[in-house]
Design an enzyme around this catalytic site. Structure first.
Site, PDB file in Angstrom:
ATOM      1  N   HIS A 266      14.591  -6.259  -3.334  1.00 34.38           N
ATOM      2  CA  HIS A 266      15.117  -6.671  -2.135  1.00 34.38           C
ATOM      3  C   HIS A 266      16.119  -7.774  -2.271  1.00 34.38           C
ATOM      4  O   HIS A 266      17.495  -7.506  -1.936  1.00 34.38           O
ATOM      5  CB  HIS A 266      13.885  -7.705  -1.353  1.00 34.38           C
ATOM      6  CG  HIS A 266      14.402  -7.918  -0.020  1.00 34.38           C
ATOM      7  ND1 HIS A 266      13.947  -7.241   1.139  1.00 34.38           N
ATOM      8  CD2 HIS A 266      14.855  -9.086   0.293  1.00 34.38           C
ATOM      9  CE1 HIS A 266      14.754  -8.235   2.097  1.00 34.38           C
ATOM     10  NE2 HIS A 266      15.027  -9.115   1.555  1.00 34.38           N
ATOM     11  N   GLU A 267      15.942  -8.727  -3.265  1.00 30.11           N
ATOM     12  CA  GLU A 267      17.231  -9.733  -3.252  1.00 30.11           C
ATOM     13  C   GLU A 267      18.175  -9.062  -4.121  1.00 30.11           C
ATOM     14  O   GLU A 267      19.362  -9.631  -3.814  1.00 30.11           O
ATOM     15  CB  GLU A 267      16.442 -11.106  -4.177  1.00 30.11           C
ATOM     16  CG  GLU A 267      15.539 -11.717  -3.450  1.00 30.11           C
ATOM     17  CD  GLU A 267      15.536 -12.066  -1.986  1.00 30.11           C
ATOM     18  OE1 GLU A 267      16.601 -12.425  -1.529  1.00 30.11           O
ATOM     19  OE2 GLU A 267      14.782 -12.126  -1.186  1.00 30.11           O
ATOM     20  N   HIS A 270      20.392  -7.635  -1.424  1.00 32.78           N
ATOM     21  CA  HIS A 270      21.251  -8.691  -1.004  1.00 32.78           C
ATOM     22  C   HIS A 270      22.493  -8.954  -1.835  1.00 32.78           C
ATOM     23  O   HIS A 270      23.716  -9.332  -1.402  1.00 32.78           O
ATOM     24  CB  HIS A 270      20.495 -10.149  -0.688  1.00 32.78           C
ATOM     25  CG  HIS A 270      19.786  -9.965   0.472  1.00 32.78           C
ATOM     26  ND1 HIS A 270      20.176  -9.620   1.799  1.00 32.78           N
ATOM     27  CD2 HIS A 270      18.352 -10.221   0.536  1.00 32.78           C
ATOM     28  CE1 HIS A 270      19.072  -9.900   2.545  1.00 32.78           C
ATOM     29  NE2 HIS A 270      18.175 -10.128   2.241  1.00 32.78           N
ATOM     30  N   GLU A 296      20.046  -7.745   5.866  1.00 34.75           N
ATOM     31  CA  GLU A 296      18.603  -6.906   5.569  1.00 34.75           C
ATOM     32  C   GLU A 296      18.963  -5.688   5.450  1.00 34.75           C
ATOM     33  O   GLU A 296      17.844  -5.133   4.756  1.00 34.75           O
ATOM     34  CB  GLU A 296      18.161  -7.536   6.723  1.00 34.75           C
ATOM     35  CG  GLU A 296      17.471  -8.970   6.785  1.00 34.75           C
ATOM     36  CD  GLU A 296      16.637  -9.312   5.278  1.00 34.75           C
ATOM     37  OE1 GLU A 296      15.741  -8.484   5.237  1.00 34.75           O
ATOM     38  OE2 GLU A 296      16.834 -10.512   4.964  1.00 34.75           O
TER      39      GLU A 296
END
Ligand code: ZN
Length: 501
Positions: A266-267, A270, A296
């Site tokens: 997830h990160e 980003h 997101e």
């Protein structure tokens, strides 16, 4: 660069430097600063924040903005410069609308209220936090009223801080569509919950090996270690100073293999966004993602749509098994894929699966709307919260710590933020549908070749930073503005197959 813009540049540069310093302190506080530092360091951060404000809010800057908004001046600006002026004008209006003493008082309140929230959550004592929450809401209502256009609801102003493209009416339609479909789907899935085993996930997994594997995963997806670092913090997050210094964190749990794996994916999603922003745009007011929702969408595209697919894991699953043969040697790839996609209603948003996640968001959206329209009384929020969990997820929190007190956002005054998470999931599904038309995504994943996917996202979305907004990007990339259908169809398709519905 026009003469007028040239005059503005030093103010922007100075503000950027203070902003960078403030972000570095935030990073430090979350990762390495000792426990007792916060009270003393907050003084330093307060001064830096004041200086940041002074760089942007002054008569010189106001005059320059007004001049640069004139048509003649606009014609002399590049598209990036025009985007910067638009953003500056917005930031200026927002900062200027709040009297400095109220701004300071509010910042002091939130630093105390965040600690009050943490204590209330630990002690399972909502009454302790409620008076702080009341004050925060009063401030937010007042601040929103300073900026509200005629007839505009305060909550809509707050939503606009995170996502300028969607008003309450748009979001009501969006969430209604999702709610209708997903509540039913989740009920069907819940009935077949024991058809999927993921007991392997909760065995003991050596932390050092988890760290190594997660680092490998970040690099595999494309995290550039020359322009980024990975540290540890209580809750994973991403912070960027500029496109050559992007920082992510992760956190590890010994008896939960998935937790750190999907956090780092997830990160990294980003981080790729921030690393791919054009040099021409970085370190400006538009040198970050287009919006919270757009950001997101990138983290969730990698975490869920790509990161939970069989194609993604096919080339790398053996590496995970090699790290933990005692736990995984009898768990086939198919078994693992079913495990990481298992869905069932749960109480905690941050631990929710892909299917039920948006229902957690809908509950928060509906409650926030009621708070700001005056329909919900702060003292009655726990009941309201619990009723909605029962209605949408079929489960009720047994206490407020796992109910109304679970999220930190409100204790900082962040209202209107939650919808971005759901918008992100929907944007991701819409972009993914387009990507599949344009390229053999699954084949690339099977080959362990993420580069074409990353390059596509860079050229279609990342490089522009915030010079375009969410709907502009979606229209250019997919031909349509945000539509809930892609997201709903993606989930239906996936879960009907997974659970043989
Ligand atoms: Zn995120």
């Amino acid at each position: 660069m026009s003469k007028t813009f040239e005059k503005l540049q030093p103010y922007l540069d100075k503000a950027m430097a203070f902003e960078t310093a403030r972000n570095l302190f935030e990073w430090d506080e979350q990762t390495t600063a000792p426990f007792e530092a916060a009270d003393y360091t907050s003084k330093v951060v307060g001064i830096i924040s004041d200086e940041y404000r002074k760089c942007l809010i002054n008569d010189d800057v106001r005059k320059l903005i007004n001049k640069l908004k004139e048509e003649k001046e606009q014609n002399e600006l590049s598209s990036n410069e025009r985007a910067i002026i638009k953003e500056l004008d917005k930031t200026y209006k927002e900062l200027e609308s709040i009297p400095p003493e109220e701004y300071r008082a509010f910042n002091e309140l939130t630093s105390v209220s965040n600690r009050a929230w943490a204590k209330a959550k630990k002690d399972n004592n909502y009454e302790y936090f409620a008076p702080y929450l009341k004050k925060i809401i009063e401030y937010k209502k007042k601040f929103a009223s300073y900026r509200a256009k005629k007839g505009q609801e305060p909550y809509e102003v707050l939503l606009g801080d995170f996502e300028e493209c969607f008003n309450i009416k748009d979001l009501d339609l969006f969430f209604d569509k999702i709610k209708k479909e997903l509540v039913t789907l989740l009920k069907q899935v819940s009935k077949k919950s024991d058809t999927i085993d993921k007991s392997y996930n909760y065995l003991k997994y050596d932390l050092e090996k988890q760290r190594d594997f997660c680092r490998y995963l970040a690099g595999y997806i494309g995290f550039d270690f020359n322009r980024g670092v990975i540290a540890e913090s209580a809750h994973p997050f991403t912070l960027q100073l500029h496109n050559h210094d992007v920082r992510i964190t992760n956190s590890f749990i010994e008896d939960n293999l998935e937790s750190a794996i999907f956090s780092v994916i997830h990160e990294t999603g980003h981080a790729l966004y921030e690393m791919n922003i054009d040099d021409a745009v970085t370190q400006t007011l538009v040198g970050t993602g287009a919006s919270m929702g757009m950001h997101e969408s990138q983290s969730r595209l990698f975490e869920n749509i790509i990161g939970r697919s069989e194609a993604f894991w096919t080339p790398i699953y053996d590496k995970l098994v090699d790290a933990y043969p005692e736990n995984l040697k009898n768990i086939s790839l198919k078994h693992f894929i079913r495990g990481i996609n298992k869905a069932e209603p749960s109480l905690i948003r941050t631990e929710a699966d892909e299917l039920s996640y948006s229902l957690h968001i809908i509950i928060r959206y509906e409650i926030e709307k009621m708070i700001f329209s005056g329909e919900a009384d702060v003292d009655k929020l726990p009941d309201l919260w619990n009723k909605k969990y029962e209605e949408y997820l079929g489960i009720t929190p047994s206490n407020d710590s796992e109910g109304i007190l679970q999220d930190t956002h409100w204790s900082y005054g962040e209202f209107g933020y939650f919808p971005s998470y759901a918008i992100g999931s929907a944007v991701a599904a819409q972009i993914y549908a387009k990507m599949k038309d344009l390229m053999p995504v699954d084949q690339y994943l099977l080959d362990g070749n993420i580069t074409p996917i990353r390059e596509y996202l860079r050229d279609a979305i990342h490089k522009y930073g915030a010079t375009k907004n969410t709907n502009q990007i979606l229209k250019e990339v997919t031909g349509e503005e945000l539509k809930a259908d892609y997201y709903v169809n993606y989930l239906k398709d996936k879960y009907e197959k997974l659970y043989n519905l």
